[in-house]
Each structure stands twice: as structure tokens, then as C-alpha cells.
Design an enzyme around this catalytic site. Structure first.
Site, mmCIF file in Angstrom:
data_model
loop_
_atom_site.group_PDB
_atom_site.id
_atom_site.type_symbol
_atom_site.label_atom_id
_atom_site.label_comp_id
_atom_site.label_asym_id
_atom_site.label_seq_id
_atom_site.Cartn_x
_atom_site.Cartn_y
_atom_site.Cartn_z
ATOM 1 N N ASP A 194 0.807 -1.218 0.000
ATOM 2 C CA ASP A 194 0.000 0.000 0.000
ATOM 3 C C ASP A 194 0.846 1.278 0.000
ATOM 4 O OD1 ASP A 194 -2.417 1.476 0.235
ATOM 5 O OD2 ASP A 194 -2.178 1.578 2.417
ATOM 6 N N GLU A 444 3.500 -7.768 7.330
ATOM 7 C CA GLU A 444 2.315 -8.486 6.865
ATOM 8 C C GLU A 444 2.609 -9.583 5.856
ATOM 9 O OE1 GLU A 444 -1.079 -6.021 6.102
ATOM 10 O OE2 GLU A 444 -0.919 -5.073 8.066
ATOM 11 N N TYR A 497 -6.978 -3.086 12.006
ATOM 12 C CA TYR A 497 -7.736 -1.854 11.743
ATOM 13 C C TYR A 497 -9.192 -2.007 12.166
ATOM 14 C CZ TYR A 497 -3.594 -0.114 9.563
ATOM 15 O OH TYR A 497 -2.310 0.322 9.365
ATOM 16 N N GLU A 533 0.320 -1.400 14.136
ATOM 17 C CA GLU A 533 -0.474 -0.529 13.256
ATOM 18 C C GLU A 533 -1.922 -0.510 13.724
ATOM 19 O OE1 GLU A 533 -0.347 -1.268 9.023
ATOM 20 O OE2 GLU A 533 1.829 -1.538 9.027
HETATM 21 C C1 GCB Z 1 -1.488 -2.281 6.570
HETATM 22 C C2 GCB Z 1 -0.156 -2.164 5.941
HETATM 23 C C3 GCB Z 1 0.164 -0.747 5.536
HETATM 24 C C4 GCB Z 1 -1.066 -0.082 4.949
HETATM 25 C C5 GCB Z 1 -2.145 -0.042 6.001
HETATM 26 C C6 GCB Z 1 -3.431 0.585 5.470
HETATM 27 O O1 GCB Z 1 -1.817 -3.223 7.242
HETATM 28 O O2 GCB Z 1 0.880 -2.702 6.721
HETATM 29 O O3 GCB Z 1 1.217 -0.789 4.606
HETATM 30 O O4 GCB Z 1 -0.801 1.192 4.458
HETATM 31 O O5 GCB Z 1 -2.437 -1.351 6.400
HETATM 32 O O6 GCB Z 1 -3.633 1.772 5.671
HETATM 33 O O7 GCB Z 1 -4.194 -0.117 4.816
#
Ligand code: GCB
Length: 650
Positions: A194, A444, A497, A533
């Protein structure tokens, strides 16, 4: 796939990786000169359908402008966002060249080296039409001796071909496909990670000189006495070149350690292997920001290589921080004190220059890190510039140093070799930085896939064999129930997330889920756990009350719900850190989920705070006060009323 090929793909063999040599950061001294080749170079893009044409037609044999019309291109910078046409999405090779003079004085009794801080992804370099070096994997330095190729007291030409194509055996992986478009067929690069696959000469290009016999490597480790009063700096030096007279094999090193004021605090002479140790009384240990009134204390180590007749051959100086690291199944300690990480995942990313080194941006970012009270960041998802590592040393910012493996999948022997090599090169480059406190061997990876266990066992084994002084982690998003890599790590980092990719918008479905998942990781592996994260995309200036996805209110609320979880987890003893995704907004490949890029930044791409930054700042300073007894900055809380009475009564 035939049966034999299928069976072969199941077995990953542990093969040796090439060992890096030299590559000390270029520094002037009384025996060394450094010249920058940064500036405006000439640039040509190859025809996408004919990427090797330039090699076949030997464009490197003369000025590029004689083969193709050139355009000006800044170095260092990504080339993608410089022009107004679609160079941004170019796939395949591009060419750079420039001229430079080699002074006459360099012709005598020296060696000259050409060093690149990084070229993404693959680089081929020629000097005066002669092949010099090829290097694969971006974000890492490489160099070659060019003494024999230069015209001294005359003009020289350097030519670089850079290839940005990512395939299933590059680190990171990608796919190249040919797709029909309005004009016929076109080549398309895709990847699952990403962030935008910026390419070009990303970091500085240097020419530097060394004596014929020179210091090729310096490796430092440090120790502290239990009370942190006595320090030890252990050094090991390698030289290259023959001793001054052939019979003379007994070179030696004089090592001198100076404090911040330039006072000599320890000195000594090496043994025959060029190793030795220096004892420092009343040492100033290297402490992270806000953990001590004087964080980031660095000594200067002066390494002098002498011939046995005492002639001085070479001098190299580097900064040294004296600190110890230790870890268990519950804690991570620096100088014997437990650390709680308050930090960020980041990117090297900016408007116009992409991933090119930018000193102004780097200094701004460190100002923001300190303003917000962070003590750490992860170099997600690749090694950051050497200059930023030096800055982190100086400012006491702890680094979780990540190799360029992101979203690894379809594990195969070639990928394993390059992945291991990326770690070997990273550790070789960064092993002396006190700021580096952990290696992250992947972000990841698809760790539920077949072969993930043997693959990560081999990657972790190599990392440990190269550096036993730092723990290993990886940022994992595979659910713990399916993960096959965690058992090879020292510290578990997980990315999740809640309220964003899962249960979008549901602020009431964050706290419990975070607590439950962290507890599950800890129970499963019995290791310290970090949330590496969490976050929410946020369009600066979008305000919606009650909080709604993409608004500043929503990001702030998502953070607050996580903070609650982290405070529950901190009490358990093994939860050792929180890293927000992301420090600043950054560019990604085009996608309908990304409005001009990933907007999970706490700061905008122009490095201005969103509302969440002010909340995060209060938390990070509150944690620093609670855990490390540091004081609040005066402007942390905005004046609202005379609270004196209230405070007195509480
Ligand atoms: C993740 C990744 C990161 C992305 C992020 C996202 O899990 O490690 O590279 O930018 O999510 O914002 O989706």
C-alpha cells in the site's frame, strides 16, 4: 505444475547469502576526501516494450544525449512525479548520466570509490563506458572501487540504468502483466503493498577516496555496568589492502573516544585481530527521548589504522552511543529500564520528490516526532536513509528497523535468498546505530501460507546469526490462529484496523477487540506484544459530529478507543508498545479506496497536524510522565479556565 516441480516447491533450502563488505558511511578525514555527485543529471526513459534496448545498443558507451533526447532529472529524487507526463507510471528501465572531474591529486597513492545511498529497484552502473557494479533491492547502499576506471585531471562520465519492475522473486514482490489498451497492448505493474512504487536514484551519490590500505569495516558493541556508571565500547576493525611493506602483517588500530565536549575519555590499542575495548568511567549512556534529561548522548570514536612502523595509514570517525538492550517473554529493557514504545509507522514520502532524500523534510519530521512526544518509529516498510538513522541516534528516537519485505507470499527459494540478503545488507549497514533497537524481518507476510514456517525460520535464524544483541519482530496481520511465523520471533507485533477495515465506523467495536487480540497473541506465544499498526483514513478539514468515517473527529475517536485498550493491556505487563499508522499521509497506487493516497496520517503530507495529532501528543506526553517521569511541555494543554482550585482539591 508437474509433480517434481510441486514437490521441489515444498522444500526451502538454507543457502548462504553473499556477505556485504565495506560501505562505511562516506566521511571526510585527514586521509579521506568525499565528493557529492548530487545535482541535475540527464535522463532517458526506455521504451516500455523494449527495456533492454539501451544495453544492446550500448547507450552507456557515450553521452546519453547522443542516443536519445534527454530531460533534466534531479538526484536524489524519485523520477515519478517530476515531469508532467505519465513518467509516473513508467514500468521498466530508465537511464541517467552526468559528467564529473576527477582531480589530478586523486591519481596518486589512493583508491576512489563510487557509492550510492540507494537506487530503487535494480541498478546497473558504468563509468566511462565500463561496467562497474550491479545492485538489486532498493533502499540499501552499494559501492564499487573505480580507481582504475577514472581519467584523472580530466572529465569522466557516469551512467546508471535503473529498473523498477517488481515480480514474484523481487523484494518486495509485484506482478507485470500485459493488458490491452486503446492503442493495442500495454505493460502494467501491480503490487499488493500500500505505497507507491517510487523509483530512481533515491539517495545521494558520492565519490570518496581512501588510502591504498584502509579501514574497511568498524563494528561496535557496547556494555554498561549494572549501575550504568561504567561503560564499555568494544570495537572490531577490518582493513583492506596490503600492509605498507609486504612482510609487514602487523597493522594495529589506535582507538580514541571523545565525549560531546570533545574531551578524550578513553583510548587504547587493538590486538592483532584489530579488536579491542575501551572502558568509560562515569559514562553518559544513550537514552531514548523523554527517558532521560539528556537523550541521544553520543561519543565520537576515532579509529586510526597504523602500520607496524607506526605510520598512520587511515582515519575514520563515527558516533557511538553506549547502551544495553535486554528482553524477556514480558519486557524489553534499555539500560536495565523497561521501555514502552510510543511511536509511528512511517514512510519516506513527499510531494514532488517521492522517496528522494530530503534534509528539510527529515529535520521537520524529527521536530514533529519530538513535538508529539514519540520515542520510536518503525522504518515501515524498507530501510530508511542513513542520514535519518544518524539523526535518530542524535535525538534518542528508537528505531524498529524493517527490511523491504512487505506482503510476502508464494514463498520460493529465490525470494528467500533475496529476503535474507536484504536483512544481511540492512544489518551490515545499521549494526552500529544505538537507535536501532529491533529488527523487523517483514511486514504483513502471508504467514498462513504453505512454507511460511520454514521460510521464516530460515529468515529469523539468519538475522539472529548476524546480530544477537537485538530482538527480532515482524508486523503480522494474519490472525494468530493461522499464523506460522510468530514462534520464530522475540517480540510479536500485530497490525489491525478495528472500526476501519473491519466493522467500519463502529467505534463501539474497538477497545474489547484490541484487548482480546493482544491477549490471544500473548497467550499463544508467551512473548511481549506490540500493536504495530492501527488507524483510520482522515481527510484533513473534514469535520463531522458525531464522528463519521474519514472525518477528523472519527480518527480522534478511533485513537481514543485504542488508548483505552492499551491502558488495559499495559497493566498486564507484557504489552510493550503502540505505533499509530501513519505518521503522515502518503502516496499509494491508484485505487478507489485511496483519495490521492493513504490518508491515515496524523500529519498531512505537507507535515501539518490533523486534530488527532493534538490528542496523540497529550497521550504520548502523559505516558512519558507516568512511565519516565518527564515533564509536560508548557503548551500541551490549551488554557480554558483557572483550574487552580480544581487541581488543589483533587
Ligand atoms: C497495513 C499495511 C500498511 C497499509 C495499512 C493501510 O496493514 O501494513 O502498509 O498502508 O495497512 O492503511 O491499509
Amino acid at each position: 505444475m508437474g509433480l517434481w516441480r510441486f514437490l521441489k516447491s515444498l522444500i526451502l533450502i538454507n543457502k548462504e547469502v553473499p556477505q556485504s563488505r565495506g560501505m562505511l558511511y562516506p566521511r571526510e578525514s585527514e586521509t579521506r576526501e568525499v565528493r557529492s555527485l548530487d545535482g541535475i543529471w540527464n535522463f532517458v526513459r526506455s521504451d516500455q516494450t523494449n527495456p533492454t534496448q539501451g544495453v544492446r545498443e550500448e547507450w552507456y558507451g557515450k553521452d546519453l544525449s547522443r542516443s536519445r533526447p534527454t530531460i533534466p532529472m534531479p538526484v536524489p529524487a524519485s523520477y515519478n512525479d517530476i515531469t508532467t507526463d505519465n513518467l509516473r507510471d513508467h514500468v521498466g528501465t530508465v537511464w541517467y548520466d552526468r559528467k564529473f572531474f576527477a582531480p589530478r591529486s586523486w591519481a596518486v597513492d589512493q583508491r576512489v570509490w563510487l557509492r550510492f545511498g540507494s537506487v530503487h529497484y535494480e541498478a546497473y552502473v558504468w563509468v566511462n563506458g565500463q561496467k562497474v557494479v550491479k545492485h538489486e533491492i532498493g533502499h540499501l547502499p552499494f559501492e564499487a572501487e573505480v580507481t582504475h576506471l577514472l581519467n584523472y585531471g580530466a572529465e569522466n562520465r557516469i551512467t546508471v540504468m535503473c529498473d523498477n519492475a517488481l515480480i514474484q522473486t523481487t523484494v518486495p514482490q509485484g506482478r507485470i502483466t500485459e493488458l490491452p489498451n486503446d492503442d493495442g497492448m500495454t505493460i502494467v505493474q501491480s503490487y499488493t503493498f500500500d505505497f507507491f512504487n517510487y523509483a530512481g536514484i533515491h539517495r545521494s551519490v558520492h565519490l570518496y577516496t581512501t588510502p591504498k590500505t584502509f579501514i574497511e569495516e568498524v563494528v561496535i558493541t557496547t556494555n554498561l555496568s549494572k549501575d550504568n556508571v561504567g561503560g564499555e565500547v568494544i570495537y572490531s576493525v577490518k582493513f583492506n589492502g596490503s600492509a605498507v611493506n609486504e612482510a609487514d602483517n602487523s597493522l594495529y588500530v589506535r582507538a580514541q573516544l571523545y565525549d560531546r565536549e570533545g574531551k578524550l575519555v578513553a583510548n587504547g590499542t587493538s590486538d592483532e585481530e584489530l579488536c579491542g575495548s575501551l572502558q568509560v568511567d562515569n559514562v553518559n549512556p544513550w537514552w531514548p527521548y523523554l527517558m532521560h534529561p539528556e537523550p541521544g548522548y553520543l561519543y565520537q570514536l576515532e579509529v586510526k589504522l597504523h602500520a607496524s612502523n607506526d605510520d598512520l595509514l587511515d582515519v575514520y570517525r563515527l558516533k557511538v552511543g553506549v547502551r544495553t538492550l535486554s528482553w524477556s517473554n514480558a519486557t524489553f529493557q534499555i539500560n536495565g529500564r523497561p521501555v514502552y514504545f510510543r511511536g509511528f509507522g512511517r514512510h519516506e514520502d513527499a510531494d514532488v520528490r517521492g522517496k528522494g532524500l530530503d534534509n528539510a523534510l527529515m529535520v521537520r519530521d524529527f521536530n514533529l516526532l519530538k513535538w508529539i512526544g514519540a520515542n520510536a518509529y518503525r522504518t515501515s516498510h524498507y530501510p530508511y536513509s542513513e542520514e535519518s538513522m544518524q539523526f535518530a541516534d542524535e535525538h534518542g528516537i528508537m528505531i524498529v528497523d524493517e527490511c523491504p519485505s512487505v506482503d510476502a507470499e508464494n514463498y520460493n527459494q529465490e525470494l528467500l535468498g533475496k529476503h535474507k540478503s536484504s536483512l544481511e545488507q540492512l544489518i551490515h549497514r545499521d549494526r552500529n546505530h544505538p537507535s536501532v533497537v529491533m529488527w523487523s524481518i517483514a511486514n504483513e507476510p502471508r504467514t498462513r501460507e504453505m512454507n511460511a514456517d520454514s521460510y521464516f525460520q530460515l529468515v529469523a535464524n539468519l538475522t539472529r546469526s548476524l546480530d544477537k544483541t537485538r530482538p527480532i519482530t515482524a508486523a503480522i496481520a494474519t490472525p494468530w490462529t493461522d499464523d506460522k511465523a510468530g514462534r520464530f520471533l522475540d517480540i510479536i507485533s500485530f497490525n489491525r484496523y478495528n472500526a476501519w477495515y473491519s466493522n467500519t465506523g463502529r467505534l463501539d467495536m474497538v477497545t474489547k477487540k484490541v484487548v482480546e487480540e493482544a491477549v490471544a497473541w500473548n497467550k499463544h506465544y508467551n512473548k511481549p506484544v506490540i500493536m504495530a499498526e492501527y488507524g483510520a483514513d482522515t481527510l484533513e478539514g473534514l469535520h463531522l459530529q458525531p464522528a463519521y468515517v474519514w472525518s477528523e473527529e472519527f480518527q480522534t475517536e478511533v485513537f481514543a478507543r485504542h488508548f483505552k485498550a492499551f491502558d488495559i493491556l499495559r497493566k498486564k505487563g507484557w504489552f510493550i508498545g503502540e505505533f499509530v499508522w501513519n505518521f503522515a499521509d502518503f502516496k499509494t497506487a491508484q485505487s478507489y479506496t485511496r483519495v490521492g493516497g493513504n490518508k491515515k496520517g496524523v500529519f498531512t503530507r505537507a507535515r501539518q497536524p490533523k486534530a488527532s495529532a493534538h490528542l496523540l501528543r497529550k497521550r504520548y506526553f502523559a505516558l512519558a510522565r507516568e512511565l519516565d517521569d518527564s515533564s509536560f511541555p508548557e503548551d500541551l494543554f490549551t488554557y480554558i479556565a483557572d483550574m487552580g482550585k480544581v487541581e488543589e482539591n483533587t
